[in-house]
Design a protein around this motif. Sequence first.
Motif, PDB file in Angstrom:
ATOM      1  N   UNK A   3       0.921  -1.264  -0.011  1.00  7.81           N
ATOM      2  CA  UNK A   3      -0.427   0.420   0.111  1.00  7.81           C
ATOM      3  C   UNK A   3       0.663   1.188  -0.409  1.00  7.81           C
ATOM      4  N   UNK A   4       1.762   1.476   0.330  1.00  9.39           N
ATOM      5  CA  UNK A   4       2.725   2.327   0.551  1.00  9.39           C
ATOM      6  C   UNK A   4       3.422   3.022  -1.043  1.00  9.39           C
ATOM      7  N   UNK A   5       3.719   2.179  -1.268  1.00 10.92           N
ATOM      8  CA  UNK A   5       3.459   2.417  -2.872  1.00 10.92           C
ATOM      9  C   UNK A   5       2.453   1.781  -4.373  1.00 10.92           C
ATOM     10  N   UNK A   6       2.034   1.879  -3.584  1.00 13.73           N
ATOM     11  CA  UNK A   6       0.527   1.260  -4.838  1.00 13.73           C
ATOM     12  C   UNK A   6       1.091  -0.129  -5.199  1.00 13.73           C
ATOM     13  N   UNK A   7       1.911  -1.143  -4.570  1.00 15.09           N
ATOM     14  CA  UNK A   7       2.305  -2.117  -5.635  1.00 15.09           C
ATOM     15  C   UNK A   7       3.065  -1.744  -6.910  1.00 15.09           C
ATOM     16  N   UNK A   8       3.919  -0.538  -7.168  1.00 13.96           N
ATOM     17  CA  UNK A   8       4.702  -0.306  -7.867  1.00 13.96           C
ATOM     18  C   UNK A   8       6.316  -1.951  -7.990  1.00 13.96           C
ATOM     19  N   UNK A   9       6.640  -1.398  -6.425  1.00 14.29           N
ATOM     20  CA  UNK A   9       7.868  -2.496  -6.429  1.00 14.29           C
ATOM     21  C   UNK A   9       7.783  -3.466  -7.145  1.00 14.29           C
ATOM     22  N   UNK A  10       6.241  -4.147  -6.481  1.00 17.92           N
ATOM     23  CA  UNK A  10       5.754  -5.900  -6.805  1.00 17.92           C
ATOM     24  C   UNK A  10       5.785  -5.672  -8.463  1.00 17.92           C
ATOM     25  N   UNK A  11       5.184  -5.247  -8.713  1.00 15.90           N
ATOM     26  CA  UNK A  11       5.155  -4.963 -11.063  1.00 15.90           C
ATOM     27  C   UNK A  11       6.409  -4.807 -11.567  1.00 15.90           C
ATOM     28  N   UNK A  12       7.136  -4.048 -10.906  1.00 22.33           N
ATOM     29  CA  UNK A  12       8.712  -3.509 -11.562  1.00 22.33           C
ATOM     30  C   UNK A  12       9.654  -4.931 -11.290  1.00 22.33           C
ATOM     31  N   UNK A  13       9.210  -6.474 -10.187  1.00 17.06           N
ATOM     32  CA  UNK A  13      10.217  -7.005 -10.152  1.00 17.06           C
ATOM     33  C   UNK A  13       9.165  -8.398 -10.116  1.00 17.06           C
ATOM     34  N   UNK A  14       7.760  -8.467 -10.954  1.00 16.07           N
ATOM     35  CA  UNK A  14       7.242  -9.270 -11.488  1.00 16.07           C
ATOM     36  C   UNK A  14       7.241  -9.859 -11.147  1.00 16.07           C
ATOM     37  N   UNK A  15       6.780 -10.148  -9.282  1.00 13.92           N
ATOM     38  CA  UNK A  15       6.620 -10.727  -8.105  1.00 13.92           C
ATOM     39  C   UNK A  15       5.222 -11.467  -7.535  1.00 13.92           C
ATOM     40  N   UNK A  16       4.356 -12.665  -7.766  1.00 15.31           N
ATOM     41  CA  UNK A  16       2.849 -12.419  -7.763  1.00 15.31           C
ATOM     42  C   UNK A  16       2.774 -12.499  -6.804  1.00 15.31           C
ATOM     43  N   UNK A  17       1.578 -12.724  -6.213  1.00 17.61           N
ATOM     44  CA  UNK A  17       1.130 -12.620  -4.266  1.00 17.61           C
ATOM     45  C   UNK A  17       0.946 -14.132  -4.442  1.00 17.61           C
ATOM     46  N   UNK A  18       0.693 -14.943  -5.170  1.00 16.17           N
ATOM     47  CA  UNK A  18       1.205 -16.354  -5.642  1.00 16.17           C
ATOM     48  C   UNK A  18       2.834 -16.596  -4.875  1.00 16.17           C
ATOM     49  N   UNK A  19       3.874 -15.844  -5.936  1.00 16.52           N
ATOM     50  CA  UNK A  19       5.238 -17.109  -5.092  1.00 16.52           C
ATOM     51  C   UNK A  19       4.812 -16.377  -4.022  1.00 16.52           C
ATOM     52  N   UNK A  20       4.330 -15.083  -2.859  1.00 16.15           N
ATOM     53  CA  UNK A  20       5.124 -15.367  -1.780  1.00 16.15           C
ATOM     54  C   UNK A  20       4.407 -16.430  -0.930  1.00 16.15           C
ATOM     55  N   UNK A  21       2.709 -16.923  -1.667  1.00 17.27           N
ATOM     56  CA  UNK A  21       2.516 -17.577  -0.752  1.00 17.27           C
ATOM     57  C   UNK A  21       3.233 -19.257  -0.611  1.00 17.27           C
ATOM     58  N   UNK A  22       3.947 -19.208  -1.795  1.00 16.90           N
ATOM     59  CA  UNK A  22       4.771 -20.604  -1.286  1.00 16.90           C
ATOM     60  C   UNK A  22       5.691 -20.062  -1.027  1.00 16.90           C
ATOM     61  N   UNK A  23       6.815 -19.300  -0.983  1.00 16.55           N
ATOM     62  CA  UNK A  23       7.736 -19.146  -0.017  1.00 16.55           C
ATOM     63  C   UNK A  23       7.156 -19.501   0.722  1.00 16.55           C
ATOM     64  N   UNK A  24       6.447 -17.793   1.500  1.00 15.35           N
ATOM     65  CA  UNK A  24       5.677 -18.477   3.358  1.00 15.35           C
ATOM     66  C   UNK A  24       5.448 -20.564   3.293  1.00 15.35           C
ATOM     67  N   UNK A  25       4.812 -21.077   2.647  1.00 14.78           N
ATOM     68  CA  UNK A  25       4.506 -22.631   3.382  1.00 14.78           C
ATOM     69  C   UNK A  25       5.993 -23.042   2.582  1.00 14.78           C
TER      70      UNK A  25
END
Length: 284
Positions: A89-111
């Motif tokens: 929310x701090x940057x509106x997801x701009x950094x995520x869009x630039x890196x190309x990393x999805x939330x599903x990838x974050x969830x898999x890494x956490x699991x």
Amino acid sequence: WQKVLYERQPFPDNYVDQRFLEELRKNVRARRYRYGAVVFQSGAVVQQLCSVCVFVLTWWHMDTGALSPHRLCGAALASSLLGYGLFDAVDGGAERRQSGRTRWADLKSTLVFGAFTYGFSPVLKTLTESISTDTIYAMSALMLLGHLIFFDYGANAAIVSSTLSLNMAIFASVCLASRLPRSLHAFVMVTFAMQIFALWPMLQKKLKARTPRCYVGVTVLFALATLAGLATVSSVGAVLFALLLLAISCLCPYCLIRLQLLKDNIHGPWDEAEIKEDLSRFLM
């Protein structure tokens, strides 16, 4: 007289004339600091000291039985979800869009991390059984001190190593977790260490870059919460820690600015020659 050594002159090699000091310059590259800016930058040190203090306090309460692993796990999960949402929310997801990393990838890494840590928690619990408790405490203290020394506070220095700093903090958490009563305690403790030593600094750096006022507010609240938690264990320790934080955030910046006035670096014709011509053509 000419300022050259490749010609014979009727002067000794160390001879200089009266014009030699005309090119004298003082404090050419000296930086002028503002007190508010230095206090703002000292927040990174305050944050990391508080993080180490919160980690040790959490381990202390779990070791004494005042804090159950289930409560810590629930609080850590809730704060992780809140921080994860705030990070985007701090940057509106701009950094995520630039890196190309999805939330599903974050969830898999956490699991994967959670399953791996939980599966090896019995090993972590018995990893240091042959080592005395005093040695474990001494190693943990040294590792946490090294974590604070090598942490990346934003300075461009050779001593900075984010990887080494994080590894030392995790090593200390594994050592302390091995002295907890059960394997579940060790699992929750190591997971909490990853959260406070790896994820929390990432969020703080983003807040510092994007919303400085919010960063200052979070730093003050985090420091007050740490002092309140420390006061439940030792009131004297809370007072001493508060004095330490005030010295780092208020006294040290003042001393730095005052010492800048005493700088007396001289520059002149005796400095090493700087080649300013483009010599890239000789590198072909």
